[in-house]
Scaffold this motif. Sequence first.
Motif, PDB file in Angstrom:
ATOM      1  N   LEU A  58       0.837  -1.196   0.000  1.00 41.56           N
ATOM      2  CA  LEU A  58       0.000   0.000   0.000  1.00 41.56           C
ATOM      3  C   LEU A  58       0.872   1.245   0.000  1.00 41.56           C
ATOM      4  O   LEU A  58       1.809   1.352   0.797  1.00 41.56           O
ATOM      5  CB  LEU A  58      -0.907   0.021   1.232  1.00 41.56           C
ATOM      6  CG  LEU A  58      -2.011  -1.034   1.297  1.00 41.56           C
ATOM      7  CD1 LEU A  58      -2.729  -0.949   2.633  1.00 41.56           C
ATOM      8  CD2 LEU A  58      -2.995  -0.848   0.146  1.00 41.56           C
ATOM      9  N   ARG A  59       0.509   2.194  -0.853  1.00 43.58           N
ATOM     10  CA  ARG A  59       1.250   3.447  -0.902  1.00 43.58           C
ATOM     11  C   ARG A  59       0.706   4.436   0.128  1.00 43.58           C
ATOM     12  O   ARG A  59      -0.510   4.578   0.296  1.00 43.58           O
ATOM     13  CB  ARG A  59       1.163   4.082  -2.290  1.00 43.58           C
ATOM     14  CG  ARG A  59       2.048   5.311  -2.424  1.00 43.58           C
ATOM     15  CD  ARG A  59       1.808   6.118  -3.678  1.00 43.58           C
ATOM     16  NE  ARG A  59       2.753   7.225  -3.731  1.00 43.58           N
ATOM     17  CZ  ARG A  59       2.632   8.354  -3.040  1.00 43.58           C
ATOM     18  NH1 ARG A  59       1.582   8.525  -2.236  1.00 43.58           N
ATOM     19  NH2 ARG A  59       3.551   9.302  -3.139  1.00 43.58           N
ATOM     20  N   ALA A  60       1.605   5.125   0.818  1.00 42.84           N
ATOM     21  CA  ALA A  60       1.240   6.229   1.706  1.00 42.84           C
ATOM     22  C   ALA A  60       2.503   6.968   2.096  1.00 42.84           C
ATOM     23  O   ALA A  60       3.545   6.352   2.323  1.00 42.84           O
ATOM     24  CB  ALA A  60       0.516   5.736   2.955  1.00 42.84           C
ATOM     25  N   ASP A  61       2.401   8.276   2.154  1.00 44.17           N
ATOM     26  CA  ASP A  61       3.464   9.099   2.720  1.00 44.17           C
ATOM     27  C   ASP A  61       3.188   9.179   4.220  1.00 44.17           C
ATOM     28  O   ASP A  61       2.194   9.779   4.642  1.00 44.17           O
ATOM     29  CB  ASP A  61       3.437  10.484   2.080  1.00 44.17           C
ATOM     30  CG  ASP A  61       4.525  11.409   2.612  1.00 44.17           C
ATOM     31  OD1 ASP A  61       5.130  11.105   3.664  1.00 44.17           O
ATOM     32  OD2 ASP A  61       4.758  12.463   1.985  1.00 44.17           O
ATOM     33  N   VAL A  62       4.040   8.579   5.031  1.00 38.71           N
ATOM     34  CA  VAL A  62       3.741   8.478   6.459  1.00 38.71           C
ATOM     35  C   VAL A  62       3.810   9.824   7.178  1.00 38.71           C
ATOM     36  O   VAL A  62       3.365   9.926   8.325  1.00 38.71           O
ATOM     37  CB  VAL A  62       4.657   7.459   7.167  1.00 38.71           C
ATOM     38  CG1 VAL A  62       4.393   6.058   6.636  1.00 38.71           C
ATOM     39  CG2 VAL A  62       6.124   7.835   7.040  1.00 38.71           C
ATOM     40  N   THR A  63       4.338  10.849   6.535  1.00 38.05           N
ATOM     41  CA  THR A  63       4.330  12.172   7.154  1.00 38.05           C
ATOM     42  C   THR A  63       2.966  12.853   7.029  1.00 38.05           C
ATOM     43  O   THR A  63       2.743  13.905   7.624  1.00 38.05           O
ATOM     44  CB  THR A  63       5.411  13.081   6.541  1.00 38.05           C
ATOM     45  OG1 THR A  63       5.089  13.384   5.176  1.00 38.05           O
ATOM     46  CG2 THR A  63       6.786  12.424   6.607  1.00 38.05           C
ATOM     47  N   ASP A  64       2.052  12.255   6.263  1.00 39.27           N
ATOM     48  CA  ASP A  64       0.711  12.799   6.041  1.00 39.27           C
ATOM     49  C   ASP A  64      -0.285  11.958   6.838  1.00 39.27           C
ATOM     50  O   ASP A  64      -0.541  10.797   6.513  1.00 39.27           O
ATOM     51  CB  ASP A  64       0.394  12.746   4.544  1.00 39.27           C
ATOM     52  CG  ASP A  64      -0.943  13.380   4.190  1.00 39.27           C
ATOM     53  OD1 ASP A  64      -1.929  13.155   4.929  1.00 39.27           O
ATOM     54  OD2 ASP A  64      -1.017  14.074   3.158  1.00 39.27           O
ATOM     55  N   ALA A  65      -0.851  12.542   7.888  1.00 37.72           N
ATOM     56  CA  ALA A  65      -1.741  11.789   8.776  1.00 37.72           C
ATOM     57  C   ALA A  65      -2.957  11.239   8.040  1.00 37.72           C
ATOM     58  O   ALA A  65      -3.425  10.131   8.339  1.00 37.72           O
ATOM     59  CB  ALA A  65      -2.181  12.672   9.945  1.00 37.72           C
ATOM     60  N   GLY A  66      -3.467  11.980   7.071  1.00 41.06           N
ATOM     61  CA  GLY A  66      -4.616  11.512   6.305  1.00 41.06           C
ATOM     62  C   GLY A  66      -4.292  10.273   5.492  1.00 41.06           C
ATOM     63  O   GLY A  66      -5.093   9.330   5.421  1.00 41.06           O
ATOM     64  N   GLN A  67      -3.125  10.263   4.874  1.00 44.70           N
ATOM     65  CA  GLN A  67      -2.720   9.091   4.104  1.00 44.70           C
ATOM     66  C   GLN A  67      -2.481   7.886   5.015  1.00 44.70           C
ATOM     67  O   GLN A  67      -2.775   6.745   4.639  1.00 44.70           O
ATOM     68  CB  GLN A  67      -1.463   9.403   3.291  1.00 44.70           C
ATOM     69  CG  GLN A  67      -1.694  10.386   2.162  1.00 44.70           C
ATOM     70  CD  GLN A  67      -0.474  10.541   1.261  1.00 44.70           C
ATOM     71  OE1 GLN A  67       0.234   9.587   0.973  1.00 44.70           O
ATOM     72  NE2 GLN A  67      -0.229  11.771   0.800  1.00 44.70           N
ATOM     73  N   VAL A  68      -1.961   8.132   6.205  1.00 42.87           N
ATOM     74  CA  VAL A  68      -1.741   7.034   7.152  1.00 42.87           C
ATOM     75  C   VAL A  68      -3.092   6.449   7.602  1.00 42.87           C
ATOM     76  O   VAL A  68      -3.241   5.225   7.718  1.00 42.87           O
ATOM     77  CB  VAL A  68      -0.911   7.504   8.360  1.00 42.87           C
ATOM     78  CG1 VAL A  68      -0.839   6.424   9.431  1.00 42.87           C
ATOM     79  CG2 VAL A  68       0.500   7.885   7.908  1.00 42.87           C
ATOM     80  N   ALA A  69      -4.077   7.303   7.830  1.00 42.99           N
ATOM     81  CA  ALA A  69      -5.405   6.818   8.213  1.00 42.99           C
ATOM     82  C   ALA A  69      -5.990   5.929   7.119  1.00 42.99           C
ATOM     83  O   ALA A  69      -6.566   4.861   7.399  1.00 42.99           O
ATOM     84  CB  ALA A  69      -6.331   7.991   8.498  1.00 42.99           C
ATOM     85  N   GLU A  70      -5.841   6.341   5.863  1.00 38.55           N
ATOM     86  CA  GLU A  70      -6.334   5.546   4.744  1.00 38.55           C
ATOM     87  C   GLU A  70      -5.565   4.231   4.626  1.00 38.55           C
ATOM     88  O   GLU A  70      -6.142   3.177   4.329  1.00 38.55           O
ATOM     89  CB  GLU A  70      -6.205   6.345   3.443  1.00 38.55           C
ATOM     90  CG  GLU A  70      -6.609   5.595   2.189  1.00 38.55           C
ATOM     91  CD  GLU A  70      -8.088   5.243   2.130  1.00 38.55           C
ATOM     92  OE1 GLU A  70      -8.446   4.380   1.300  1.00 38.55           O
ATOM     93  OE2 GLU A  70      -8.879   5.824   2.903  1.00 38.55           O
ATOM     94  N   LEU A  71      -4.270   4.286   4.874  1.00 38.98           N
ATOM     95  CA  LEU A  71      -3.438   3.086   4.859  1.00 38.98           C
ATOM     96  C   LEU A  71      -3.955   2.054   5.855  1.00 38.98           C
ATOM     97  O   LEU A  71      -4.122   0.866   5.524  1.00 38.98           O
ATOM     98  CB  LEU A  71      -1.991   3.468   5.181  1.00 38.98           C
ATOM     99  CG  LEU A  71      -0.998   2.342   5.495  1.00 38.98           C
ATOM    100  CD1 LEU A  71      -0.715   1.522   4.250  1.00 38.98           C
ATOM    101  CD2 LEU A  71       0.301   2.915   6.058  1.00 38.98           C
TER     102      LEU A  71
END
Length: 254
Positions: A58-71
């Motif tokens: 799964l792709r996500a930039d871990v510095t972005d809280a929104g992307q981490v939530a989606e992850l």
Amino acid sequence: MQLAEQTVLVTGGGRGLGARIVAAFAEAGARVVINYRNSGSAAEELAAKFGPEQALALRADVTDAGQVAELFSRAEAHFGGAVTTVVNNALADFSFNGDARSNAADISWSEFETQFSGSVRGALNTAQQALPGMRGHRFGRIINIGTNLFQNPVVPYHDYTAAKAALLSLTRTLAADLGQHNVTVNMVSGGLLRTTDASAATPDEVFDLIAASTPLRKVTTPEELADAVLFFASPWARSVTGQNLMVDGGLVMN
């Protein structure tokens, strides 16, 4: 939980050390979420090696809280349960390039911000997102990847080293805060690893110098560091938290 019962997120898991950690958990029977930012092809190839019931890229930039939530949402939907174990391995863009590094006279604050965001913000984002599921299970393992350089700066990478030192502080404060939920938080700190993408630019003479300085007369490999990560996730480390384990052939003894 036994390793085979765990659902493990490895950030920056598509290549280098992260890929070796992914493989080690998968070989132990765990379900593994392979997080990546730019290494999509490598992450997908690694996931295919173990199959969809055991590995998911799964792709996500871990510095972005929104992307981490989606992850986390996608990982939990795929595996049918909460992430129980987080390995914070993702590294903001960095190269261990010896004399070509930024030195004290010219390093910019933005370089520090990049490393602090990758190491500290990323780890905070994943820990906060994982905590509800860990509380629900009364079980959690957070393992942060550090470095021995802040205790033995054989090469003074100012920005990277300062960020990892801050991550050790966060490791210990999280351990103090989350132990009541049976969540342990530890750090595994390698030295220069032979070889990852980040260390590929390191001159051979630096590797040789480090090897000659260790009791084992060798440079640690990604596979050897991954073994220590599995220890902290395993039942054998159930009463260990807030610790920083050096895995560097004995170069740094603390």
